[in-house]
Design a protein around this motif. Structure first.
Motif, PDB file in Angstrom:
ATOM      1  N   LYS A   1       0.851  -1.071   0.108  1.00 13.63           N
ATOM      2  CA  LYS A   1       0.083  -0.057  -0.102  1.00 13.63           C
ATOM      3  C   LYS A   1       0.892   1.203  -0.032  1.00 13.63           C
ATOM      4  CE  LYS A   1      -0.353  -0.056   5.061  1.00 13.63           C
ATOM      5  NZ  LYS A   1      -1.274   0.169   6.213  1.00 13.63           N
ATOM      6  N   LEU A   2       0.096   2.488  -0.565  1.00 10.31           N
ATOM      7  CA  LEU A   2       1.084   3.482  -0.536  1.00 10.31           C
ATOM      8  C   LEU A   2       1.224   4.269   0.750  1.00 10.31           C
ATOM      9  CD1 LEU A   2       2.220   6.006  -2.106  1.00 10.31           C
ATOM     10  CD2 LEU A   2      -0.015   6.876  -2.400  1.00 10.31           C
ATOM     11  N   ALA A   3       2.423   4.526   1.173  1.00 11.64           N
ATOM     12  CA  ALA A   3       2.675   5.034   2.540  1.00 11.64           C
ATOM     13  C   ALA A   3       3.098   6.305   2.788  1.00 11.64           C
ATOM     14  CB  ALA A   3       3.819   4.094   3.228  1.00 11.64           C
ATOM     15  N   ARG A   4       3.847   7.148   1.681  1.00 14.24           N
ATOM     16  CA  ARG A   4       3.992   8.454   1.659  1.00 14.24           C
ATOM     17  C   ARG A   4       4.325   8.913   0.176  1.00 14.24           C
ATOM     18  NH1 ARG A   4       8.437   8.247   4.921  1.00 14.24           N
ATOM     19  NH2 ARG A   4       7.409   8.864   6.600  1.00 14.24           N
ATOM     20  N   VAL A   5       4.155  10.147   0.132  1.00 18.59           N
ATOM     21  CA  VAL A   5       4.349  10.816  -1.298  1.00 18.59           C
ATOM     22  C   VAL A   5       5.181  12.132  -0.903  1.00 18.59           C
ATOM     23  CG1 VAL A   5       3.128  12.157  -3.139  1.00 18.59           C
ATOM     24  CG2 VAL A   5       1.838  10.245  -1.860  1.00 18.59           C
ATOM     25  N   ILE A   6       6.150  12.224  -1.740  1.00 20.74           N
ATOM     26  CA  ILE A   6       7.389  13.322  -1.452  1.00 20.74           C
ATOM     27  C   ILE A   6       7.342  13.980  -2.609  1.00 20.74           C
ATOM     28  CG2 ILE A   6       9.699  13.720  -0.940  1.00 20.74           C
ATOM     29  CD1 ILE A   6      10.047  10.920   0.396  1.00 20.74           C
TER      30      ILE A   6
ATOM     31  N   LEU B   1      15.553   8.776   4.098  1.00 20.87           N
ATOM     32  CA  LEU B   1      14.602   7.646   3.963  1.00 20.87           C
ATOM     33  C   LEU B   1      13.594   7.442   5.230  1.00 20.87           C
ATOM     34  CD1 LEU B   1      14.045   5.293   2.008  1.00 20.87           C
ATOM     35  CD2 LEU B   1      15.364   3.976   3.156  1.00 20.87           C
ATOM     36  N   ALA B   2      14.024   7.798   6.359  1.00 18.68           N
ATOM     37  CA  ALA B   2      12.772   7.632   7.408  1.00 18.68           C
ATOM     38  C   ALA B   2      11.915   8.730   7.447  1.00 18.68           C
ATOM     39  CB  ALA B   2      13.654   7.578   8.665  1.00 18.68           C
ATOM     40  N   SER B   3      12.332   9.672   7.352  1.00 22.20           N
ATOM     41  CA  SER B   3      11.366  11.043   7.454  1.00 22.20           C
ATOM     42  C   SER B   3      10.759  11.430   6.087  1.00 22.20           C
ATOM     43  CB  SER B   3      11.926  12.116   8.363  1.00 22.20           C
ATOM     44  OG  SER B   3      12.999  12.592   7.522  1.00 22.20           O
ATOM     45  N   GLY B   4      11.513  11.419   5.099  1.00 22.02           N
ATOM     46  CA  GLY B   4      11.137  11.821   3.661  1.00 22.02           C
ATOM     47  C   GLY B   4      11.591  13.456   3.773  1.00 22.02           C
ATOM     48  N   GLN B   5      12.307  13.954   4.375  1.00 23.20           N
ATOM     49  CA  GLN B   5      12.849  15.288   4.337  1.00 23.20           C
ATOM     50  C   GLN B   5      14.033  15.423   3.414  1.00 23.20           C
ATOM     51  OE1 GLN B   5      11.112  17.753   5.787  1.00 23.20           O
ATOM     52  NE2 GLN B   5       9.763  16.284   6.564  1.00 23.20           N
ATOM     53  N   LEU B   6      14.157  16.685   2.769  1.00 25.27           N
ATOM     54  CA  LEU B   6      15.157  16.798   1.813  1.00 25.27           C
ATOM     55  C   LEU B   6      16.265  17.413   2.500  1.00 25.27           C
ATOM     56  CD1 LEU B   6      16.054  17.404  -1.092  1.00 25.27           C
ATOM     57  CD2 LEU B   6      15.357  19.707  -0.781  1.00 25.27           C
ATOM     58  N   LYS B   7      17.458  16.589   2.195  1.00 24.84           N
ATOM     59  CA  LYS B   7      18.748  16.856   2.748  1.00 24.84           C
ATOM     60  C   LYS B   7      19.745  17.814   2.091  1.00 24.84           C
ATOM     61  CE  LYS B   7      20.716  13.566   5.315  1.00 24.84           C
ATOM     62  NZ  LYS B   7      21.378  12.084   5.789  1.00 24.84           N
ATOM     63  N   LEU B   8      19.596  17.451   0.989  1.00 24.62           N
ATOM     64  CA  LEU B   8      20.635  18.070  -0.138  1.00 24.62           C
ATOM     65  C   LEU B   8      20.371  18.299  -1.664  1.00 24.62           C
ATOM     66  CD1 LEU B   8      23.652  19.245   0.036  1.00 24.62           C
ATOM     67  CD2 LEU B   8      24.467  16.670  -0.619  1.00 24.62           C
ATOM     68  N   SER B   9      20.923  19.262  -2.129  1.00 25.18           N
ATOM     69  CA  SER B   9      20.543  19.296  -3.494  1.00 25.18           C
ATOM     70  C   SER B   9      21.920  19.528  -4.239  1.00 25.18           C
ATOM     71  CB  SER B   9      19.485  20.505  -4.029  1.00 25.18           C
ATOM     72  OG  SER B   9      18.287  20.230  -3.347  1.00 25.18           O
ATOM     73  N   LEU B  10      22.257  18.742  -5.281  1.00 22.70           N
ATOM     74  CA  LEU B  10      23.341  18.830  -5.947  1.00 22.70           C
ATOM     75  C   LEU B  10      22.936  19.073  -7.596  1.00 22.70           C
ATOM     76  CD1 LEU B  10      24.781  15.463  -4.939  1.00 22.70           C
ATOM     77  CD2 LEU B  10      25.305  17.579  -3.974  1.00 22.70           C
TER      78      LEU B  10
END
Length: 405
Positions: free
Chosen positions: A149-154, A187-196
């Motif tokens: 099932k769908l758990a999260r949408v980022i 991966l756990a929270s779905g938060q953005l950490k870095l952009s390259l």
């Protein structure tokens, strides 16, 4: 004196332009991916050798058994053909050709036969082979897998999300998009950490090295980059592709990188020296993806659209994603399709933007990460409340047998 200098400069520019044109002509004139024409005589000899090598023991078994039984002799043995007879004038024939032949007796073949060696008997009957009925094949029952099932949408990309890679420690994952940006997410929270940023066109492939702190990326700008994740900057470029690069893969044991693209070649690179070790030709059109590990072959059907990506975990769950947003979950060992999902589009997107471009499992195999055409990243997980009673296996092997055989 100035006139002579101008003449030398004009001659030098002319020579450089001519050399560039010659190199371009030589590069695109020869078709490196095309195969030489096939000689029909060589192909005929190859087929004869293969038939003699693999089927020599049973090639003429039916004809020999019919001759022993006194029935219709059938077509002659190609290994023991009689010498050609010469025509005799006045319309007469000589030798045994003038003898009348007995009428052939009809021998209806059995419905399903297999060639096996006879066990008993001695003398002339020892070692003979006979035809016996073959047992019908049996299909194993598929293993039960929990539905997903769908758990999260980022969301965060400004273009189609085209590729994804999970790091070996299973703490973060990276995605590449048509907006030319590589984003790293927790991966756990779905938060953005870095952009390259560094690519000037769409990013089409990503891979994280399990032995080095390196992230490899490729894109439609023909560039293959190696990123040092300790400093978050590019440390190596791999130049050689003549057109857009569509995929890459790291070898599981060697320090080797394999890339592929629209120039119909797969190139093998040394990670440290940036040398192009091999250029694998043979394709005549675009190479969409490449892998460095092989598995047992399997042929699965069911999608009604173009299949863009595949992913499999250690539990034998194979997932396929298509252009119309459908996700099919298969049992790898039996080919049983135990679940079908339709990826939802985010609000404001059209239904035609439901395509799935890339997917991968995390290192534990419990979460599935998909990259979709609606510019989102979706994470799926198993349904903890499901059981074999609530979601039984609808396995009908008799239908599959009829369809396969």
């Amino acid at each position: 004196m100035p006139s002579s200098t101008d003449d030398v400069q004009r001659h030098s520019v002319h020579t450089l332009v001519f050399r560039s044109l010659k190199r371009t002509h030589d590069m695109f004139l020869c078709e490196q991916g095309s195969l030489p024409p096939l000689d029909p005589n060589v192909d005929r000899v190859r087929r004869m050798v293969k038939a003699r090598d693999q089927y020599g023991a049973v090639l003429n078994l039916v004809n020999n058994n019919r001759r022993r039984a006194g029935s219709h002799p059938g077509p002659p043995d190609p290994d023991h053909l009689p010498p050609p007879t010469q025509d005799i004038p006045n319309g007469s024939v000589a030798g045994p050709l003038a003898l009348p032949q007995p009428p052939p007796a009809p021998t209806p073949p059995p419905p399903s036969m297999a060639v096996v060696a006879s066990a008993g008997g001695g003398g002339a009957s020892a070692g003979q082979q006979s035809l016996v009925p073959r047992r019908a094949p049996t299909l194993p029952r598929p293993k039960w897998h929990a539905p997903w099932k769908l758990a999260r949408v980022i969301s965060g990309h400004l273009g189609w999300v085209r590729c994804v890679a999970v790091e070996p420690a299973n703490e973060w994952f990276a995605t590449g998009s048509n907006d030319r940006v590589i984003k790293i997410w927790d991966l756990a929270s779905g938060q953005l950490k870095l952009s390259l940023t560094g690519h000037v066109s769409a990013v089409r492939g990503l891979s994280v090295s399990p032995r080095h702190p390196y992230l490899f990326s490729c894109g439609e700008d023909k560039q293959v980059k190696c990123w040092d994740l300790e400093y978050n900057k590019v440390i190596r470029h791999y130049h050689g592709h003549l057109s857009a690069c569509y995929g890459l893969a790291l070898h599981p044991t060697l320090d080797v990188l394999v890339t592929c693209g629209r120039d119909a070649t797969a190139r093998v690179w040394d990670l440290r020296t940036k040398a192009n070790i091999h250029t694998l030709t043979g394709h005549t059109n675009t190479i969409a993806s490449v892998v460095c590990q092989a598995a047992e072959p399997q042929n699965l059907t069911g999608h009604n659209a173009i299949v863009n990506c595949l992913a499999m975990n250690r539990e034998g769950v194979l997932v396929s994603g298509a252009d119309n947003g459908t996700l099919y979950f298969w049992d790898w060992w039996t080919g049983y399709n135990f679940q079908k999902l339709q990826a939802p589009v985010q609000p404001g997107s059209m239904d035609s933007e439901a395509g799935v471009f890339a997917m991968t499992f995390d290192q534990s195999g419990s979460r599935l990460i998909t990259c979709d055409a609606d510019k989102t990243i979706k994470i799926y997980k198993e349904d903890d409340m499901a059981s074999e009673e609530t979601h039984p296996i609808n396995w009908r092997p008799e239908i599959l047998k009829r369809r396969k055989y």
